[in-house]
Design a protein around this motif. Structure first.
Motif, PDB file in Angstrom:
ATOM      1  N   VAL A 125       0.843  -1.203   0.000  1.00  0.00           N
ATOM      2  CA  VAL A 125       0.000   0.000   0.000  1.00  0.00           C
ATOM      3  C   VAL A 125       0.874   1.247   0.000  1.00  0.00           C
ATOM      4  O   VAL A 125       0.610   2.222  -0.724  1.00  0.00           O
ATOM      5  CB  VAL A 125      -0.939  -0.004   1.223  1.00  0.00           C
ATOM      6  N   ASP A 126       1.931   1.218   0.803  1.00  0.00           N
ATOM      7  CA  ASP A 126       2.853   2.346   0.902  1.00  0.00           C
ATOM      8  C   ASP A 126       3.513   2.633  -0.447  1.00  0.00           C
ATOM      9  O   ASP A 126       3.549   3.785  -0.907  1.00  0.00           O
ATOM     10  CB  ASP A 126       3.914   2.026   1.956  1.00  0.00           C
ATOM     11  N   ARG A 163       2.456   6.063 -16.820  1.00  0.00           N
ATOM     12  CA  ARG A 163       3.284   4.911 -16.464  1.00  0.00           C
ATOM     13  C   ARG A 163       3.228   4.657 -14.958  1.00  0.00           C
ATOM     14  O   ARG A 163       3.095   3.507 -14.512  1.00  0.00           O
ATOM     15  CB  ARG A 163       4.722   5.164 -16.922  1.00  0.00           C
ATOM     16  N   LEU A 164       3.314   5.708 -14.170  1.00  0.00           N
ATOM     17  CA  LEU A 164       3.273   5.555 -12.719  1.00  0.00           C
ATOM     18  C   LEU A 164       1.918   5.035 -12.247  1.00  0.00           C
ATOM     19  O   LEU A 164       1.845   4.223 -11.315  1.00  0.00           O
ATOM     20  CB  LEU A 164       3.590   6.896 -12.049  1.00  0.00           C
ATOM     21  N   VAL A 165       0.851   5.484 -12.877  1.00  0.00           N
ATOM     22  CA  VAL A 165      -0.482   5.011 -12.500  1.00  0.00           C
ATOM     23  C   VAL A 165      -0.617   3.519 -12.792  1.00  0.00           C
ATOM     24  O   VAL A 165      -1.123   2.750 -11.958  1.00  0.00           O
ATOM     25  CB  VAL A 165      -1.573   5.809 -13.241  1.00  0.00           C
ATOM     26  N   VAL A 166      -0.160   3.100 -13.967  1.00  0.00           N
ATOM     27  CA  VAL A 166      -0.238   1.678 -14.324  1.00  0.00           C
ATOM     28  C   VAL A 166       0.578   0.838 -13.346  1.00  0.00           C
ATOM     29  O   VAL A 166       0.122  -0.214 -12.869  1.00  0.00           O
ATOM     30  CB  VAL A 166       0.255   1.458 -15.768  1.00  0.00           C
ATOM     31  N   ALA A 168       1.397   1.633 -10.279  1.00  0.00           N
ATOM     32  CA  ALA A 168       0.753   1.672  -8.964  1.00  0.00           C
ATOM     33  C   ALA A 168      -0.394   0.674  -8.892  1.00  0.00           C
ATOM     34  O   ALA A 168      -0.570  -0.023  -7.878  1.00  0.00           O
ATOM     35  CB  ALA A 168       0.251   3.083  -8.668  1.00  0.00           C
ATOM     36  N   VAL A 169      -1.177   0.590  -9.964  1.00  0.00           N
ATOM     37  CA  VAL A 169      -2.282  -0.373 -10.000  1.00  0.00           C
ATOM     38  C   VAL A 169      -1.745  -1.801  -9.959  1.00  0.00           C
ATOM     39  O   VAL A 169      -2.269  -2.663  -9.233  1.00  0.00           O
ATOM     40  CB  VAL A 169      -3.146  -0.158 -11.262  1.00  0.00           C
ATOM     41  N   LEU A 170      -0.685  -2.053 -10.720  1.00  0.00           N
ATOM     42  CA  LEU A 170      -0.086  -3.388 -10.735  1.00  0.00           C
ATOM     43  C   LEU A 170       0.394  -3.782  -9.342  1.00  0.00           C
ATOM     44  O   LEU A 170       0.152  -4.911  -8.880  1.00  0.00           O
ATOM     45  CB  LEU A 170       1.080  -3.419 -11.723  1.00  0.00           C
ATOM     46  N   LEU A 191       6.517 -10.144  -3.345  1.00  0.00           N
ATOM     47  CA  LEU A 191       7.822  -9.496  -3.244  1.00  0.00           C
ATOM     48  C   LEU A 191       8.446  -9.288  -4.618  1.00  0.00           C
ATOM     49  O   LEU A 191       9.156  -8.300  -4.839  1.00  0.00           O
ATOM     50  CB  LEU A 191       8.761 -10.314  -2.348  1.00  0.00           C
ATOM     51  N   TYR A 192       8.182 -10.197  -5.545  1.00  0.00           N
ATOM     52  CA  TYR A 192       8.693 -10.014  -6.907  1.00  0.00           C
ATOM     53  C   TYR A 192       8.008  -8.836  -7.593  1.00  0.00           C
ATOM     54  O   TYR A 192       8.641  -8.101  -8.361  1.00  0.00           O
ATOM     55  CB  TYR A 192       8.477 -11.287  -7.729  1.00  0.00           C
ATOM     56  N   VAL A 193       6.724  -8.655  -7.315  1.00  0.00           N
ATOM     57  CA  VAL A 193       5.984  -7.549  -7.935  1.00  0.00           C
ATOM     58  C   VAL A 193       6.591  -6.210  -7.529  1.00  0.00           C
ATOM     59  O   VAL A 193       6.594  -5.256  -8.310  1.00  0.00           O
ATOM     60  CB  VAL A 193       4.492  -7.616  -7.549  1.00  0.00           C
TER      61      VAL A 193
END
Length: 217
Positions: A125-126, A163-166, A168-170, A191-193
């Motif tokens: 979340v952070d 790019r940052l939004v995508v 962040a969603v991922l 952790l890989y994500v």
């Protein structure tokens, strides 16, 4: 004449505070390495890798942040609020990551796993929150009517925002419990994500520097 990214304004106090908090977060992460004396070479390697990840997260966020703040007016209420929120999230990074890496040996394996799962969820979340706030900064800069940067650079900032939004969603998707239960080489996939935004930034910086530095060659 449209402003360029090199037209820096006087440095506001919030940026000085931000540098301090980023630096303290890095220091706290390093101190975490000596919190417990290692009992094996594997534990030493594990702690170094954990700190390396903390370092990469913080230094990458700092590079993006300072790039944006070099042209963003920090005195507006919305930008100031986002700055405060971002710095809170940054300050939490070393604590949350240490909570994932270091567990109380008195806990049972099930209790340790549950605690690490909770800590990793909070860090996810952070991390997503940090990227959302950086995306908000990029959005403000990209607004052509504000004329904070030249028109061609505004397009780069819009791409950076998207790019940052995508990303962040991922990252946020990995909050799902399955990403802790599924493992690869004994490591939860969540952790890989976490590495995806880092790989995206640094690979992009090498292959397409303008898309990360926001400077036309």
């Amino acid at each position: 004449m449209e402003p360029s990214l090199s037209d820096r304004r006087p440095r506001p106090r919030i940026e000085t505070l931000a540098d301090l908090i980023f630096g303290l977060s890095l220091s706290i992460g390093a101190i975490g390495l000596i919190a417990d004396a290692p009992v094996s070479s594997g534990e030493i390697n594990s702690h170094i890798l954990a700190f390396g990840f903390t370092f990469l997260v913080l230094i990458t966020a700092w590079i993006i942040y300072t790039t944006y703040m070099s042209v963003l007016p920090a005195e507006t209420k919305s930008v100031m609020f986002l700055n405060v929120a971002l710095l809170l999230l940054v300050a939490l990074v070393p604590y949350l990551l240490n909570s994932v890496e270091l567990v109380n040996p008195a806990l049972s394996p099930a209790e340790s796993s549950a605690l690490r799962n909770y800590s990793s969820t909070l860090f996810t979340v952070d991390l997503a929150g940090i990227m959302v706030i950086l995306a908000a900064f990029a959005h403000v800069i990209s607004l052509e009517e504000k004329k904070l940067v030249a028109r061609d650079l505004a397009e780069l900032f819009r791409n950076g925002r998207n790019r940052l939004v995508v990303l962040a969603v991922l990252v946020a998707v990995s909050i799902a419990p399955q990403f802790w239960e599924w493992t690869l080489l004994g490591v939860p996939t969540r952790l890989y994500v976490w590495y995806v935004p880092l790989v995206s930034y640094w690979v992009g910086r090498v292959l397409r520097p303008a898309s990360r530095t926001y400077r036309r060659s």
